[in-house]
Scaffold this motif. Sequence first.
Motif, PDB file in Angstrom:
ATOM      1  N   ALA A 201      -3.988  -6.384 -11.553  1.00 13.90           N
ATOM      2  CA  ALA A 201      -4.853  -5.253 -11.867  1.00 13.90           C
ATOM      3  C   ALA A 201      -4.023  -4.002 -12.148  1.00 13.90           C
ATOM      4  N   GLN A 202      -4.687  -2.979 -12.640  1.00  8.84           N
ATOM      5  CA  GLN A 202      -4.023  -1.716 -12.961  1.00  8.84           C
ATOM      6  C   GLN A 202      -4.597  -0.625 -12.067  1.00  8.84           C
ATOM      7  N   ARG A 203      -3.851  -0.252 -11.034  1.00 11.88           N
ATOM      8  CA  ARG A 203      -4.258   0.795 -10.098  1.00 11.88           C
ATOM      9  C   ARG A 203      -3.079   1.734  -9.892  1.00 11.88           C
ATOM     10  N   VAL A 204      -3.372   2.944  -9.424  1.00 15.27           N
ATOM     11  CA  VAL A 204      -2.310   3.945  -9.290  1.00 15.27           C
ATOM     12  C   VAL A 204      -2.116   4.403  -7.849  1.00 15.27           C
ATOM     13  N   GLU A 205      -2.801   3.784  -6.884  1.00 13.74           N
ATOM     14  CA  GLU A 205      -2.651   4.229  -5.494  1.00 13.74           C
ATOM     15  C   GLU A 205      -1.262   3.936  -4.951  1.00 13.74           C
ATOM     16  N   SER A 206      -0.569   2.951  -5.530  1.00 17.22           N
ATOM     17  CA  SER A 206       0.723   2.523  -5.003  1.00 17.22           C
ATOM     18  C   SER A 206       1.633   2.117  -6.158  1.00 17.22           C
ATOM     19  N   GLN A 207       2.917   1.968  -5.853  1.00 16.01           N
ATOM     20  CA  GLN A 207       3.843   1.421  -6.849  1.00 16.01           C
ATOM     21  C   GLN A 207       3.543  -0.047  -7.130  1.00 16.01           C
ATOM     22  N   HIS A 208       2.896  -0.706  -6.183  1.00 16.30           N
ATOM     23  CA  HIS A 208       2.529  -2.117  -6.339  1.00 16.30           C
ATOM     24  C   HIS A 208       1.151  -2.226  -6.986  1.00 16.30           C
ATOM     25  N   MET A 209       1.026  -3.134  -7.944  1.00 15.31           N
ATOM     26  CA  MET A 209      -0.267  -3.427  -8.549  1.00 15.31           C
ATOM     27  C   MET A 209      -0.965  -4.531  -7.743  1.00 15.31           C
ATOM     28  N   PRO A 210      -2.281  -4.464  -7.566  1.00 14.46           N
ATOM     29  CA  PRO A 210      -2.979  -5.551  -6.871  1.00 14.46           C
ATOM     30  C   PRO A 210      -2.893  -6.858  -7.664  1.00 14.46           C
ATOM     31  N   VAL A 211      -2.678  -7.951  -6.958  1.00 15.63           N
ATOM     32  CA  VAL A 211      -2.697  -9.283  -7.555  1.00 15.63           C
ATOM     33  C   VAL A 211      -4.004  -9.949  -7.126  1.00 15.63           C
TER      34      VAL A 211
ATOM     35  N   GLN B 199       5.772   9.971 -13.386  1.00 16.18           N
ATOM     36  CA  GLN B 199       5.586  11.391 -13.064  1.00 16.18           C
ATOM     37  C   GLN B 199       4.150  11.677 -12.657  1.00 16.18           C
ATOM     38  N   LYS B 200       3.191  11.157 -13.403  1.00 15.41           N
ATOM     39  CA  LYS B 200       1.776  11.381 -13.096  1.00 15.41           C
ATOM     40  C   LYS B 200       1.411  10.776 -11.740  1.00 15.41           C
ATOM     41  N   ARG B 201       1.920   9.575 -11.468  1.00 16.54           N
ATOM     42  CA  ARG B 201       1.624   8.936 -10.181  1.00 16.54           C
ATOM     43  C   ARG B 201       2.253   9.730  -9.034  1.00 16.54           C
TER      44      ARG B 201
ATOM     45  N   CYS C 254      -7.813  15.919  -6.729  1.00 15.50           N
ATOM     46  CA  CYS C 254      -7.295  14.569  -6.461  1.00 15.50           C
ATOM     47  C   CYS C 254      -7.846  13.566  -7.466  1.00 15.50           C
ATOM     48  N   ARG C 255      -9.150  13.650  -7.723  1.00 19.03           N
ATOM     49  CA  ARG C 255      -9.768  12.712  -8.660  1.00 19.03           C
ATOM     50  C   ARG C 255      -9.219  12.898 -10.070  1.00 19.03           C
ATOM     51  N   GLN C 256      -8.992  14.162 -10.462  1.00 18.42           N
ATOM     52  CA  GLN C 256      -8.470  14.431 -11.796  1.00 18.42           C
ATOM     53  C   GLN C 256      -7.044  13.894 -11.950  1.00 18.42           C
ATOM     54  N   LEU C 257      -6.196  14.116 -10.938  1.00 19.07           N
ATOM     55  CA  LEU C 257      -4.825  13.624 -10.996  1.00 19.07           C
ATOM     56  C   LEU C 257      -4.797  12.091 -11.006  1.00 19.07           C
ATOM     57  N   LYS C 258      -5.730  11.474 -10.291  1.00 16.07           N
ATOM     58  CA  LYS C 258      -5.800  10.013 -10.288  1.00 16.07           C
ATOM     59  C   LYS C 258      -6.195   9.488 -11.667  1.00 16.07           C
ATOM     60  N   ARG C 259      -7.151  10.151 -12.317  1.00 13.08           N
ATOM     61  CA  ARG C 259      -7.550   9.735 -13.672  1.00 13.08           C
ATOM     62  C   ARG C 259      -6.386   9.860 -14.644  1.00 13.08           C
ATOM     63  N   GLU C 260      -5.628  10.967 -14.536  1.00 16.35           N
ATOM     64  CA  GLU C 260      -4.490  11.159 -15.436  1.00 16.35           C
ATOM     65  C   GLU C 260      -3.424  10.083 -15.212  1.00 16.35           C
ATOM     66  N   ALA C 261      -3.179   9.726 -13.944  1.00 16.72           N
ATOM     67  CA  ALA C 261      -2.206   8.670 -13.652  1.00 16.72           C
ATOM     68  C   ALA C 261      -2.696   7.325 -14.186  1.00 16.72           C
ATOM     69  N   SER C 262      -3.995   7.066 -14.066  1.00 17.57           N
ATOM     70  CA  SER C 262      -4.550   5.800 -14.568  1.00 17.57           C
ATOM     71  C   SER C 262      -4.417   5.715 -16.082  1.00 17.57           C
ATOM     72  N   ARG C 263      -4.708   6.812 -16.771  1.00 18.30           N
ATOM     73  CA  ARG C 263      -4.571   6.811 -18.232  1.00 18.30           C
ATOM     74  C   ARG C 263      -3.110   6.604 -18.632  1.00 18.30           C
TER      75      ARG C 263
ATOM     76  N   MET D 141       0.805  -1.213   0.000  1.00 18.77           N
ATOM     77  CA  MET D 141       0.000   0.000   0.000  1.00 18.77           C
ATOM     78  C   MET D 141       0.840   1.266   0.000  1.00 18.77           C
ATOM     79  N   ASN D 142       2.117   1.183   0.482  1.00 17.26           N
ATOM     80  CA  ASN D 142       2.905   2.409   0.695  1.00 17.26           C
ATOM     81  C   ASN D 142       2.146   3.398   1.563  1.00 17.26           C
ATOM     82  N   GLY D 143       1.474   2.901   2.574  1.00 21.30           N
ATOM     83  CA  GLY D 143       0.677   3.744   3.462  1.00 21.30           C
ATOM     84  C   GLY D 143      -0.794   3.637   3.137  1.00 21.30           C
ATOM     85  N   LEU D 144      -1.613   3.287   4.128  1.00 21.60           N
ATOM     86  CA  LEU D 144      -3.031   3.050   3.895  1.00 21.60           C
ATOM     87  C   LEU D 144      -3.904   4.253   4.221  1.00 21.60           C
ATOM     88  N   PHE D 145      -3.535   5.030   5.243  1.00 22.86           N
ATOM     89  CA  PHE D 145      -4.466   6.005   5.811  1.00 22.86           C
ATOM     90  C   PHE D 145      -4.971   7.013   4.787  1.00 22.86           C
ATOM     91  N   ALA D 146      -4.052   7.632   4.039  1.00 24.66           N
ATOM     92  CA  ALA D 146      -4.465   8.661   3.089  1.00 24.66           C
ATOM     93  C   ALA D 146      -5.394   8.105   2.017  1.00 24.66           C
TER      94      ALA D 146
END
Length: 404
Positions: free
Chosen positions: A246-256, A381-383, A353-362, A1-6
């Motif tokens: 999976a493809q997620r941007v919350e962390s450097q790790h992708m969910p398995v 960079q986006k992440r 936050c939502r916009q930056l997350k969408r850009e990182a996902s794309r 997670m590289n940190g869960l709280f945020a």
Amino acid sequence: MNGLFAKLSDSDFVEYVTSFDVCVLSETFTLPSFDFSIYFNDFIILHSPAVKLSRMGRNSGGLVILIRKRLSEFVKSIGTKHENILCSRLSKQLFGCEKDVLFVGLYNHPVGSAFYENKEYSCSLDLLEQFLLSQMESGEDPYFLIGGDFNSRIGDWSFDVLDDVDDDDDDYVYTFERRSQDTVINNFGKNLIQLCYMFDLVPLNGLVCKEFDERFTFYSERGNSTIDYFVSSVDFVTYVCSLSVAQRVESQHMPVLLGAHAIPSHDNQSDFTTHSSDKMKWDSSKAQLYLDYLLSENSRRRIDEATNEINGNIDNALGKFISILLDAGQCMRRVVHFGRRSRCSNQWFDHECRQLKREASRALNRYLRTLRDCDRVVYIQKRSLYQSALKEKKKAYKEQIGRA
């Protein structure tokens, strides 16, 4: 997670995590006092807190297992007495198999971590070995299913199984062949390989006979690797139907994501609110589960039957095709609760936050399509921008609350 709280202030993230029946979240950085029930009140919670490695540093490690409460009749928590190792016994009735399954969550601190200072071991896989041995020495003979961040790279190493063949002087060798985008084997990877030999464990990532996902699980500025795994007892492999990254941007790790054949129970529904409904919504992270169902022997037989009816009774044929697609889509079904207010605070998780997350996902999707270095740099960079925004927003919100 590289940190869960945020990340808990992102309602999309919480919804994603709670769409699964069982989750292992590693590197949570959470303290013993952290109240997971605020966000995951429909789950049994096992927690191994993070620890401070230096007076000025942040908390390190931390592990949590979430198991949906409606499965409680099949679940028994097992104490491990080891940091960053959690275990729950899943009853054989849940899977319809011959033995219970010890489901183990693991976070293995990386090579050279300060976590290992003044300890008798330099790799948490040594602790995992001790724990698995203790279970076997106590007379238990379960299947093992282990998932988490191993910080181990094993390349495309494949596991050979030796079986005695009656009336033959030779042993039969079956190879669980694997493929992997990561071709490196590091020192911790050698430890994991040794563990697999000792306990007859098969790394499921990239397993060829099951057509499991072989992609990287970790993307960083220094490069890509596969260090997050599910590892299973040889005899439990047959009950595992899918594994995807999976493809997620919350962390450097992708969910398995792992799918296993289970027998559903309808006896214990008291843990859910009475005001609920379910819906089916396409989730690209579960596309492999959907495809696996359609490619199964049972589905192929039903498709053939429907195809043969097209010329005779097209309405019946169409009904059968729709039924097959609906059955395949059950993995996309989600329970939606009404009549209670979510306690998940997302006041500072705003439009930016939502916009930056969408850009990182794309950017991540683009990189995974092209695998070009330039697209990888853009994704990193986006992440980084997205994660920096989360830290700044959370800090500003806490300061505002402090002044109020």
